[in-house]
Write a protein that holds these residues in place. Structure first.
Motif, mmCIF file in Angstrom:
data_model
loop_
_atom_site.group_PDB
_atom_site.id
_atom_site.type_symbol
_atom_site.label_atom_id
_atom_site.label_comp_id
_atom_site.label_asym_id
_atom_site.label_seq_id
_atom_site.Cartn_x
_atom_site.Cartn_y
_atom_site.Cartn_z
ATOM 1 N N LEU A 133 41.395 89.384 15.499
ATOM 2 C CA LEU A 133 40.649 88.210 14.737
ATOM 3 C C LEU A 133 41.210 86.922 15.047
ATOM 4 C CD1 LEU A 133 40.173 90.603 11.821
ATOM 5 C CD2 LEU A 133 38.749 90.196 13.693
ATOM 6 N N ARG B 206 35.934 85.529 16.817
ATOM 7 C CA ARG B 206 35.455 84.917 15.373
ATOM 8 C C ARG B 206 34.251 84.098 15.564
ATOM 9 N NH1 ARG B 206 40.143 84.370 12.156
ATOM 10 N NH2 ARG B 206 39.290 82.663 10.860
ATOM 11 N N SER B 207 33.911 83.490 16.916
ATOM 12 C CA SER B 207 32.376 83.010 17.064
ATOM 13 C C SER B 207 31.408 84.068 17.047
ATOM 14 C CB SER B 207 32.561 82.393 18.248
ATOM 15 O OG SER B 207 31.311 81.719 18.670
ATOM 16 N N TYR B 208 31.896 85.238 17.830
ATOM 17 C CA TYR B 208 30.738 86.229 17.881
ATOM 18 C C TYR B 208 30.412 86.819 16.541
ATOM 19 C CZ TYR B 208 29.277 91.304 18.065
ATOM 20 O OH TYR B 208 28.634 92.477 17.744
ATOM 21 N N MET B 209 31.671 86.998 15.378
ATOM 22 C CA MET B 209 31.431 87.380 14.152
ATOM 23 C C MET B 209 30.394 86.732 13.435
ATOM 24 S SD MET B 209 35.210 88.961 13.744
ATOM 25 C CE MET B 209 35.072 89.905 12.247
ATOM 26 N N VAL B 210 30.784 85.348 13.498
ATOM 27 C CA VAL B 210 29.930 84.492 12.527
ATOM 28 C C VAL B 210 28.605 84.477 12.916
ATOM 29 C CG1 VAL B 210 30.496 82.164 13.632
ATOM 30 C CG2 VAL B 210 30.256 82.469 10.948
ATOM 31 N N TYR B 211 28.148 84.373 14.383
ATOM 32 C CA TYR B 211 26.934 84.316 14.602
ATOM 33 C C TYR B 211 26.184 85.522 14.636
ATOM 34 C CZ TYR B 211 27.855 79.381 15.836
ATOM 35 O OH TYR B 211 28.106 78.162 15.773
ATOM 36 N N SER B 212 27.039 86.602 14.743
ATOM 37 C CA SER B 212 26.238 88.046 14.639
ATOM 38 C C SER B 212 25.687 88.138 12.940
ATOM 39 C CB SER B 212 27.534 89.174 14.736
ATOM 40 O OG SER B 212 27.311 89.146 16.195
ATOM 41 N N ALA B 213 26.627 87.587 12.258
ATOM 42 C CA ALA B 213 26.177 87.714 10.670
ATOM 43 C C ALA B 213 25.114 86.789 10.464
ATOM 44 C CB ALA B 213 27.555 87.335 9.881
ATOM 45 N N ILE B 214 25.063 85.677 10.706
ATOM 46 C CA ILE B 214 24.083 84.850 10.677
ATOM 47 C C ILE B 214 22.613 85.365 11.198
ATOM 48 C CG2 ILE B 214 22.938 82.446 11.427
ATOM 49 C CD1 ILE B 214 25.925 81.366 11.288
ATOM 50 N N ALA C 148 22.030 88.380 11.555
ATOM 51 C CA ALA C 148 21.578 89.413 10.702
ATOM 52 C C ALA C 148 20.924 89.079 9.534
ATOM 53 C CB ALA C 148 22.978 90.622 10.163
ATOM 54 N N TRP D 245 23.840 91.960 19.566
ATOM 55 C CA TRP D 245 25.088 92.615 18.343
ATOM 56 C C TRP D 245 25.947 93.488 19.413
ATOM 57 C CZ3 TRP D 245 21.687 94.160 14.015
ATOM 58 C CH2 TRP D 245 21.149 93.076 13.173
ATOM 59 N N ALA E 280 21.231 96.585 10.849
ATOM 60 C CA ALA E 280 21.985 95.368 10.315
ATOM 61 C C ALA E 280 23.121 95.741 9.406
ATOM 62 C CB ALA E 280 20.884 94.638 9.208
ATOM 63 N N ILE F 117 26.211 96.417 11.725
ATOM 64 C CA ILE F 117 26.829 95.332 12.064
ATOM 65 C C ILE F 117 27.617 94.688 11.039
ATOM 66 C CG2 ILE F 117 25.177 93.539 12.262
ATOM 67 C CD1 ILE F 117 27.838 93.234 14.859
ATOM 68 N N LEU F 118 26.840 94.012 9.944
ATOM 69 C CA LEU F 118 27.332 93.711 8.831
ATOM 70 C C LEU F 118 28.704 94.405 8.103
ATOM 71 C CD1 LEU F 118 24.184 92.255 7.058
ATOM 72 C CD2 LEU F 118 26.037 90.942 8.113
ATOM 73 N N LEU G 130 31.690 93.920 10.321
ATOM 74 C CA LEU G 130 32.402 92.504 10.172
ATOM 75 C C LEU G 130 32.891 92.258 8.834
ATOM 76 C CD1 LEU G 130 29.232 90.559 11.732
ATOM 77 C CD2 LEU G 130 31.451 91.351 12.823
ATOM 78 N N GLY H 1 27.100 89.977 4.238
ATOM 79 C CA GLY H 1 26.745 88.949 5.377
ATOM 80 C C GLY H 1 27.276 87.605 4.761
ATOM 81 N N VAL I 86 31.176 87.365 5.184
ATOM 82 C CA VAL I 86 31.579 87.473 6.440
ATOM 83 C C VAL I 86 31.344 85.889 7.173
ATOM 84 C CG1 VAL I 86 30.948 87.899 9.014
ATOM 85 C CG2 VAL I 86 30.915 89.569 7.153
ATOM 86 N N VAL I 87 30.176 85.045 6.781
ATOM 87 C CA VAL I 87 30.017 84.031 7.121
ATOM 88 C C VAL I 87 31.291 82.883 6.447
ATOM 89 C CG1 VAL I 87 28.287 81.657 6.965
ATOM 90 C CG2 VAL I 87 27.450 84.191 7.623
ATOM 91 N N PHE J 297 34.496 83.639 8.163
ATOM 92 C CA PHE J 297 34.685 82.895 9.512
ATOM 93 C C PHE J 297 33.993 81.662 9.808
ATOM 94 C CE2 PHE J 297 35.427 87.386 9.722
ATOM 95 C CZ PHE J 297 36.514 87.778 10.286
ATOM 96 N N ALA K 10 34.568 79.226 12.643
ATOM 97 C CA ALA K 10 34.144 79.517 13.958
ATOM 98 C C ALA K 10 32.843 79.071 14.276
ATOM 99 C CB ALA K 10 34.565 81.068 14.211
ATOM 100 N N LEU K 11 32.263 78.328 13.305
ATOM 101 C CA LEU K 11 30.784 77.972 13.648
ATOM 102 C C LEU K 11 30.753 76.788 14.767
ATOM 103 C CD1 LEU K 11 29.334 77.690 10.076
ATOM 104 C CD2 LEU K 11 28.310 78.986 12.139
#
Lengths: 151, 151, 151
Positions: A6, A12-20, A22, A81, C79, C82-83, C86, C140, C143-144, C147, C150-151
């Motif tokens: 982590l 970390r970038s993968y995680m935040v964009y995957s959550a967005i 979703a 994902w 969803a 993944i969520l 994360l 979700g 998570v956002v 992290f 990391a945006l």
């Protein structure tokens, strides 16, 4: 050796964009429900009964348009994902990976907007589709090449 | 203790076959687009306008067949991505896990071929469906038994 | 530092409920097949030929109801996969995470039962939909927020 933890900025970038992505996917359920309520158009008799002018109807153009946008999300976002996670495991430069994830997410958000919120003439939706689509092919090919010895 | 790292051959096998399955899934989008273009059959008025003989039509048998193959992929391949990852975490013999992943991938590729590319009489598609399907049940039951104390 | 390993009880809880949700999703394929066989209603001519009274039909209310339940699963369960993963990486209290996963799983099982097995009047299905749906939004957003750098 690639370290998947982590503290890795690509992770970390993968995680935040995957959550967005979703949450974006989940938002389309609300959009469908709002369209159904506004028009009184439902897929089930038990739902139609909850609305003063509710009827069962499967060909309302606005509702079906949102449903097509939803299905297109299902054809693309779960593939991101997995491919995104596997791609991070190939050890890409974190800044490059982050830009791919940003472009992917922006493309999919725009896809929903121009398909289901404010329909625009082509090639608006085609561009919003192909940028994320090609990013997935790029990531997938990198993963296959990187782990080809495991075939 | 099960070690989940990129040197574990079961992990590497899972990764490469998951990526191949993702690219196979993405290929069906191209197949749908090719069928739509060849017949001038589209789901949206803004798409039909881009084609000299384009019209909006929802019951073209060839297009709908490809769409059913696509939906069947969505009902199966994302479930493999999660079940395969969880199954690897139960510490299976890597060679056994790799053969399950190969059989799964071969089954799903054949499923698309006999459903959407060259339709064959049954039981061709049934076999191509059930081999991967039963592999998923096997993996899922192993995971539940292995982590049942966490229920 | 959050440790993601198989001794972490939140990880184990995520794993077992994710597997149960996958098997639940796969069960709907059997439910569709049983409905098709019982009514002789199929989507493909090569399938209809395998049944003494088989015909191609796309508007059987019972089959379409099961198919809608299946699609709703596809809009929600991947969803969660993944969520949930994360969310576990944000380091929640394991007992709290486990209760979220249990409530999610119970909601989705009930959703299938009241939608496709024994249709019930609303708000049965609405409740079975919204409990898991809100749990996904909660996870979700966590998570956002966690992290967001990391945006």
């Amino acid at each position: 050796m690639v370290v998947i933890n982590l503290e890795n900025p690509a992770v970390r970038s993968y995680m935040v964009y995957s959550a967005i992505l979703a949450l974006k996917l989940l938002s389309v359920s609300v959009l469908t429900a709002m369209n159904r309520m506004a028009r009184g158009v439902f897929a089930n008799p038990e739902d139609a009964k909850t609305h003063p002018k509710g009827k069962v109807k499967f060909d309302d153009p606005n509702v079906e348009r949102v449903r097509r946008a939803h299905l297109n999300d299902l054809e693309n976002i779960p593939a991101f994902w997995i491919l995104g996670a596997l791609y991070v495991a190939t050890g890409p430069a974190p800044a490059w990976a982050a830009w791919l994830f940003r472009a992917y997410t922006a493309g999919r958000v725009l896809h929903t907007l121009v398909y289901a919120v404010t329909p625009l003439p082509q090639p608006a939706r085609a561009i919003a589709f192909f940028v994320p689509y090609l990013i997935m092919w790029y990531m997938g090919i990198q993963v296959v090449l990187n782990f080809a010895t495991a075939l």
